[in-house]
Design a protein around this motif. Structure first.
Motif, PDB file in Angstrom:
ATOM      1  N   TRP A 251       0.835  -1.205   0.000  1.00 33.70           N
ATOM      2  CA  TRP A 251       0.000   0.000   0.000  1.00 33.70           C
ATOM      3  C   TRP A 251       0.872   1.259   0.000  1.00 33.70           C
ATOM      4  O   TRP A 251       0.646   2.199  -0.766  1.00 33.70           O
ATOM      5  CB  TRP A 251      -0.902  -0.048   1.229  1.00 33.70           C
ATOM      6  CG  TRP A 251      -1.735   1.160   1.514  1.00 33.70           C
ATOM      7  CD1 TRP A 251      -2.966   1.446   1.005  1.00 33.70           C
ATOM      8  CD2 TRP A 251      -1.406   2.238   2.408  1.00 33.70           C
ATOM      9  NE1 TRP A 251      -3.427   2.637   1.513  1.00 33.70           N
ATOM     10  CE2 TRP A 251      -2.495   3.150   2.378  1.00 33.70           C
ATOM     11  CE3 TRP A 251      -0.323   2.513   3.224  1.00 33.70           C
ATOM     12  CZ2 TRP A 251      -2.516   4.305   3.138  1.00 33.70           C
ATOM     13  CZ3 TRP A 251      -0.340   3.682   3.980  1.00 33.70           C
ATOM     14  CH2 TRP A 251      -1.423   4.565   3.931  1.00 33.70           C
ATOM     15  N   ALA A 252       1.882   1.277   0.847  1.00 33.66           N
ATOM     16  CA  ALA A 252       2.761   2.445   0.952  1.00 33.66           C
ATOM     17  C   ALA A 252       3.562   2.658  -0.328  1.00 33.66           C
ATOM     18  O   ALA A 252       3.765   3.802  -0.768  1.00 33.66           O
ATOM     19  CB  ALA A 252       3.700   2.283   2.146  1.00 33.66           C
ATOM     20  N   LEU A 253       4.015   1.574  -0.956  1.00 31.68           N
ATOM     21  CA  LEU A 253       4.786   1.691  -2.196  1.00 31.68           C
ATOM     22  C   LEU A 253       3.949   2.304  -3.308  1.00 31.68           C
ATOM     23  O   LEU A 253       4.432   3.157  -4.071  1.00 31.68           O
ATOM     24  CB  LEU A 253       5.295   0.306  -2.612  1.00 31.68           C
ATOM     25  CG  LEU A 253       6.116   0.230  -3.895  1.00 31.68           C
ATOM     26  CD1 LEU A 253       7.359   1.106  -3.792  1.00 31.68           C
ATOM     27  CD2 LEU A 253       6.505  -1.218  -4.194  1.00 31.68           C
ATOM     28  N   GLU A 254       2.691   1.888  -3.399  1.00 33.59           N
ATOM     29  CA  GLU A 254       1.798   2.445  -4.426  1.00 33.59           C
ATOM     30  C   GLU A 254       1.635   3.949  -4.263  1.00 33.59           C
ATOM     31  O   GLU A 254       1.754   4.717  -5.227  1.00 33.59           O
ATOM     32  CB  GLU A 254       0.424   1.774  -4.340  1.00 33.59           C
ATOM     33  CG  GLU A 254       0.411   0.319  -4.766  1.00 33.59           C
ATOM     34  CD  GLU A 254      -0.945  -0.308  -4.548  1.00 33.59           C
ATOM     35  OE1 GLU A 254      -1.436  -0.977  -5.471  1.00 33.59           O
ATOM     36  OE2 GLU A 254      -1.528  -0.129  -3.452  1.00 33.59           O
ATOM     37  N   LEU A 255       1.344   4.374  -3.054  1.00 34.42           N
ATOM     38  CA  LEU A 255       1.108   5.795  -2.822  1.00 34.42           C
ATOM     39  C   LEU A 255       2.385   6.614  -3.007  1.00 34.42           C
ATOM     40  O   LEU A 255       2.328   7.772  -3.430  1.00 34.42           O
ATOM     41  CB  LEU A 255       0.542   6.010  -1.421  1.00 34.42           C
ATOM     42  CG  LEU A 255      -0.880   5.472  -1.198  1.00 34.42           C
ATOM     43  CD1 LEU A 255      -1.380   5.863   0.185  1.00 34.42           C
ATOM     44  CD2 LEU A 255      -1.839   5.978  -2.260  1.00 34.42           C
ATOM     45  N   ALA A 256       3.535   6.015  -2.714  1.00 34.39           N
ATOM     46  CA  ALA A 256       4.795   6.734  -2.900  1.00 34.39           C
ATOM     47  C   ALA A 256       5.034   7.054  -4.372  1.00 34.39           C
ATOM     48  O   ALA A 256       5.511   8.140  -4.727  1.00 34.39           O
ATOM     49  CB  ALA A 256       5.951   5.910  -2.344  1.00 34.39           C
TER      50      ALA A 256
ATOM     51  N   ARG B 180       4.461  11.193  -6.526  1.00 35.19           N
ATOM     52  CA  ARG B 180       5.456  11.916  -7.314  1.00 35.19           C
ATOM     53  C   ARG B 180       4.855  12.531  -8.577  1.00 35.19           C
ATOM     54  O   ARG B 180       5.536  13.269  -9.288  1.00 35.19           O
ATOM     55  CB  ARG B 180       6.621  10.991  -7.674  1.00 35.19           C
ATOM     56  CG  ARG B 180       7.413  10.550  -6.460  1.00 35.19           C
ATOM     57  CD  ARG B 180       8.560   9.628  -6.861  1.00 35.19           C
ATOM     58  NE  ARG B 180       9.512  10.313  -7.722  1.00 35.19           N
ATOM     59  CZ  ARG B 180      10.509  11.059  -7.291  1.00 35.19           C
ATOM     60  NH1 ARG B 180      10.677  11.230  -5.988  1.00 35.19           N
ATOM     61  NH2 ARG B 180      11.339  11.631  -8.131  1.00 35.19           N
ATOM     62  N   GLY B 181       3.594  12.189  -8.901  1.00 36.68           N
ATOM     63  CA  GLY B 181       2.915  12.869  -9.993  1.00 36.68           C
ATOM     64  C   GLY B 181       2.774  12.047 -11.254  1.00 36.68           C
ATOM     65  O   GLY B 181       3.270  10.919 -11.371  1.00 36.68           O
ATOM     66  N   MET B 182       2.057  12.638 -12.247  1.00 35.10           N
ATOM     67  CA  MET B 182       1.705  11.920 -13.467  1.00 35.10           C
ATOM     68  C   MET B 182       2.900  11.623 -14.360  1.00 35.10           C
ATOM     69  O   MET B 182       2.911  10.633 -15.083  1.00 35.10           O
ATOM     70  CB  MET B 182       0.666  12.734 -14.247  1.00 35.10           C
ATOM     71  CG  MET B 182      -0.693  12.806 -13.583  1.00 35.10           C
ATOM     72  SD  MET B 182      -1.504  11.189 -13.497  1.00 35.10           S
ATOM     73  CE  MET B 182      -1.866  10.906 -15.219  1.00 35.10           C
TER      74      MET B 182
ATOM     75  N   ARG C 209       3.831   7.992 -15.960  1.00 38.17           N
ATOM     76  CA  ARG C 209       4.083   7.715 -17.375  1.00 38.17           C
ATOM     77  C   ARG C 209       5.363   6.918 -17.561  1.00 38.17           C
ATOM     78  O   ARG C 209       5.401   5.930 -18.300  1.00 38.17           O
ATOM     79  CB  ARG C 209       4.172   9.035 -18.157  1.00 38.17           C
ATOM     80  CG  ARG C 209       4.386   8.851 -19.658  1.00 38.17           C
ATOM     81  CD  ARG C 209       4.516  10.188 -20.373  1.00 38.17           C
ATOM     82  NE  ARG C 209       5.767  10.848 -20.051  1.00 38.17           N
ATOM     83  CZ  ARG C 209       6.909  10.645 -20.708  1.00 38.17           C
ATOM     84  NH1 ARG C 209       6.961   9.783 -21.707  1.00 38.17           N
ATOM     85  NH2 ARG C 209       8.001  11.296 -20.359  1.00 38.17           N
ATOM     86  N   ARG C 210       6.432   7.313 -16.864  1.00 33.94           N
ATOM     87  CA  ARG C 210       7.698   6.594 -16.987  1.00 33.94           C
ATOM     88  C   ARG C 210       7.585   5.176 -16.436  1.00 33.94           C
ATOM     89  O   ARG C 210       8.128   4.220 -17.005  1.00 33.94           O
ATOM     90  CB  ARG C 210       8.810   7.363 -16.266  1.00 33.94           C
ATOM     91  CG  ARG C 210       9.157   8.699 -16.919  1.00 33.94           C
ATOM     92  CD  ARG C 210      10.493   9.223 -16.403  1.00 33.94           C
ATOM     93  NE  ARG C 210      10.438   9.501 -14.977  1.00 33.94           N
ATOM     94  CZ  ARG C 210      10.149  10.686 -14.456  1.00 33.94           C
ATOM     95  NH1 ARG C 210       9.861  11.703 -15.258  1.00 33.94           N
ATOM     96  NH2 ARG C 210      10.137  10.874 -13.150  1.00 33.94           N
ATOM     97  N   PHE C 211       6.863   5.026 -15.321  1.00 35.76           N
ATOM     98  CA  PHE C 211       6.684   3.702 -14.722  1.00 35.76           C
ATOM     99  C   PHE C 211       5.942   2.777 -15.676  1.00 35.76           C
ATOM    100  O   PHE C 211       6.335   1.616 -15.878  1.00 35.76           O
ATOM    101  CB  PHE C 211       5.921   3.825 -13.405  1.00 35.76           C
ATOM    102  CG  PHE C 211       5.666   2.512 -12.713  1.00 35.76           C
ATOM    103  CD1 PHE C 211       6.648   1.934 -11.924  1.00 35.76           C
ATOM    104  CD2 PHE C 211       4.447   1.847 -12.847  1.00 35.76           C
ATOM    105  CE1 PHE C 211       6.431   0.722 -11.291  1.00 35.76           C
ATOM    106  CE2 PHE C 211       4.222   0.641 -12.224  1.00 35.76           C
ATOM    107  CZ  PHE C 211       5.209   0.078 -11.435  1.00 35.76           C
ATOM    108  N   GLU C 212       4.849   3.262 -16.288  1.00 42.88           N
ATOM    109  CA  GLU C 212       4.067   2.432 -17.193  1.00 42.88           C
ATOM    110  C   GLU C 212       4.877   2.041 -18.428  1.00 42.88           C
ATOM    111  O   GLU C 212       4.701   0.946 -18.973  1.00 42.88           O
ATOM    112  CB  GLU C 212       2.789   3.168 -17.618  1.00 42.88           C
ATOM    113  CG  GLU C 212       1.812   3.445 -16.487  1.00 42.88           C
ATOM    114  CD  GLU C 212       1.136   2.188 -15.967  1.00 42.88           C
ATOM    115  OE1 GLU C 212       1.306   1.120 -16.582  1.00 42.88           O
ATOM    116  OE2 GLU C 212       0.461   2.275 -14.928  1.00 42.88           O
TER     117      GLU C 212
END
Length: 509
Positions: A184-189, A193-195, A199-202
């Motif tokens: 849960w904490a990793l997702e929110l972290a 950091r923003g959109m 985009r880079r993660f996806e």
């Protein structure tokens, strides 16, 4: 009530050669009851998502454990694998249409879903569809986070022997709670950091997850010496009278799986470089990915039936059966990436904007994301996945009916009433053309109420298998319940257009 002839368009919007519109410098409305930096249009210079970005977004969102389990739910209901894959493929082709229609406003105006909803519901009334969408997203966030935490828990339990046998807290091993909280904490972290971070993660998550799914297929095929007997099993329903009563509510349930995004897809397309990028990116990313993923789940599960004597539909449980530590670690990372990819994109972005729209002065995008994370845990929605009847017919069917109703109003207003022409500044201005009656458009509320009643009023459950009466909440509406999404969309669209034209609002903006 406003006059039937709207005021002249406000000064200031700038349009480029691609038809993208933005506010002129210094033209942003200053009323913080309806404006903050996250709700304002994305400047044209910052709209740079490409076809690949949108396709990668969908690949990342579609490749997750609940998507993998969709086919298993349909097979459990009596379909064979061909019927299940056909149902999933058709549903995603259907839901692609409203996805592209509502997504059009994103690249053109740079606005998120709750701001687009202001054109039809009013500046204040937009909170009605926004909060419905936010509530659904919070529930999905809880479901996905719990499933992701369970996946990590199972895989770590295979690596560390006593992990799953820890003492219980609240009816669950304390180690499971640790996995859940850390996930849960990793997702929110990431979303905090923003959109641009999303985009880079996806971009890299999409190919990583595809490779992970293919590795699982190769591994189980090698162990089975083929794809196994599940592919030869006949349907328990056939293609006759027993099939259609299961097919139509299942189809609506599969549509409902992504009907959430058919509303708030402007939250992403507002960053698009143009219409071509969002149209091709979504068309290449959504129906193809969901269909291929359904096929993968069927093939892998069939192989597991040959190897273990019983079909193992859960990819996490299947991966846990390997005795290779490297394979387990790879599966663990794949589950992490896949679940985070869908959850932060599909279930955090939307309520973050929706809650910001509710109180722009107090809630920005990051605060909305944190609220989503907290609410998603407090409502404990993971219980909804207990049985396929509850998951597909009750949860997805009910959600689909309500969201289809909102989609019908958005599409009717943007395409049929306004012909895609919006006054950008007035979307943020009280007293402007979208103010209607004290910030509410009564016609949209009536269309939503009637469409929603027709879509979900007949909701019913099999005896002992759900929360609704067997004869339906409103018995004479029961025949419509199996087609909830389609009924809600069609009824609200037709009624909204009729009401708007009957009161004289036929102009473009």
């Amino acid at each position: 009530m406003t006059a039937t002839v709207p005021p002249a368009p406000s000064e200031g919007p700038i349009s480029d050669t691609a038809g993208r519109v933005e506010l002129a410098p210094g033209a942003a409305p200053a009323d913080n009851r309806f404006v903050n930096d996250d709700l304002l249009p994305v400047p044209v210079a910052q709209r740079r998502w490409t076809t690949y970005n949108f396709a990668a977004l969908w690949v990342g969102m579609a490749h997750n454990i609940p998507s993998w389990l969709l086919a298993s739910g349909l097979v459990t209901l009596g379909m064979d694998w061909k019927q299940a894959v056909f149902t999933i493929a058709l549903a995603n082709l259907i839901v692609l249409a409203p996805m592209l229609l509502t997504g059009h406003a994103g690249p053109k105006y740079g606005i998120p879903f709750p701001v687009l909803a202001r054109a039809s519901f009013g500046l204040r009334g937009a909170n009605l569809p926004a909060l419905i969408r936010a509530g659904v997203a919070c529930a999905w966030f809880g479901i996905q986070t719990w499933i992701g935490g369970q996946g990590i828990f199972i895989l770590l339990g295979t690596i560390f022997g006593g992990w799953t046998n820890a003492s219980e807290v609240g009816g669950q091993p304390w180690t499971l709670w640790v996995c859940f909280v850390l996930f849960w904490a990793l997702e929110l972290a990431i979303i905090y950091r923003g959109m641009e971070t999303l985009r880079r993660f996806e971009n890299w998550a999409a190919p990583f997850v595809i490779v992970g799914a293919l590795v699982l297929l190769v591994w189980i095929s090698a162990k089975a010496g083929g794809l196994g007997p599940l592919l030869d099993q006949p349907s328990k329903l056939g293609w006759g009278a027993d099939f259609w009563p299961v097919f139509f509510p299942s189809l609506m349930g599969m549509i409902a799986f992504w009907s959430t995004l058919s509303l708030n897809i402007p939250d992403f397309t507002r960053f698009g470089a143009g219409q071509r990028a969002q149209i091709w990116g979504q068309t290449l990313g959504l129906p193809t990915t969901m269909t291929l993923f359904a096929l993968l789940s069927v093939f892998v599960t069939s192989g597991s039936q040959a190897v273990y004597g019983a079909a193992v539909w859960d990819p996490v449980a299947l991966a846990a059966k390997t005795d290779n530590v490297f394979g387990l670690l790879y599966a663990l990372v794949t589950v992490l990436v896949a679940t985070i990819s869908v959850n932060i994109a599909a279930n955090v972005v939307s309520p973050a904007y929706d809650l910001s729209n509710l109180a722009p002065k107090l809630i920005n995008f990051r605060t909305g994301a944190l609220i989503t994370g907290v609410v998603g845990v407090l409502i404990m929605p993971w219980k909804l996945t207990g049985t396929p009847e509850l998951y597909i017919f009750t949860w997805l069917g009910l959600v689909g009916g309500l969201l289809g109703t909102v989609a019908g109003i958005l599409i009717a207003d943007y395409w049929l009433i306004r012909r895609t022409v919006l006054d950008l500044a007035d979307l943020y201005t009280p007293g402007g053309r979208y103010w209607y009656a004290s910030g509410w458009n009564p016609r949209a509320v009536v269309a939503f109420g009637v469409g929603g009643l027709l879509a979900v009023g007949g909701s019913h459950s099999a005896k002992g298998k759900g929360p609704f009466p067997e004869d339906g909440l409103i018995p004479f509406l029961k025949p419509l319940a199996d087609y909830g999404w389609a009924v809600g969309l069609a009824a609200s669209l037709a009624l909204y257009v009729g009401l708007m034209k009957a009161t004289g609002r036929r102009t473009a903006v």
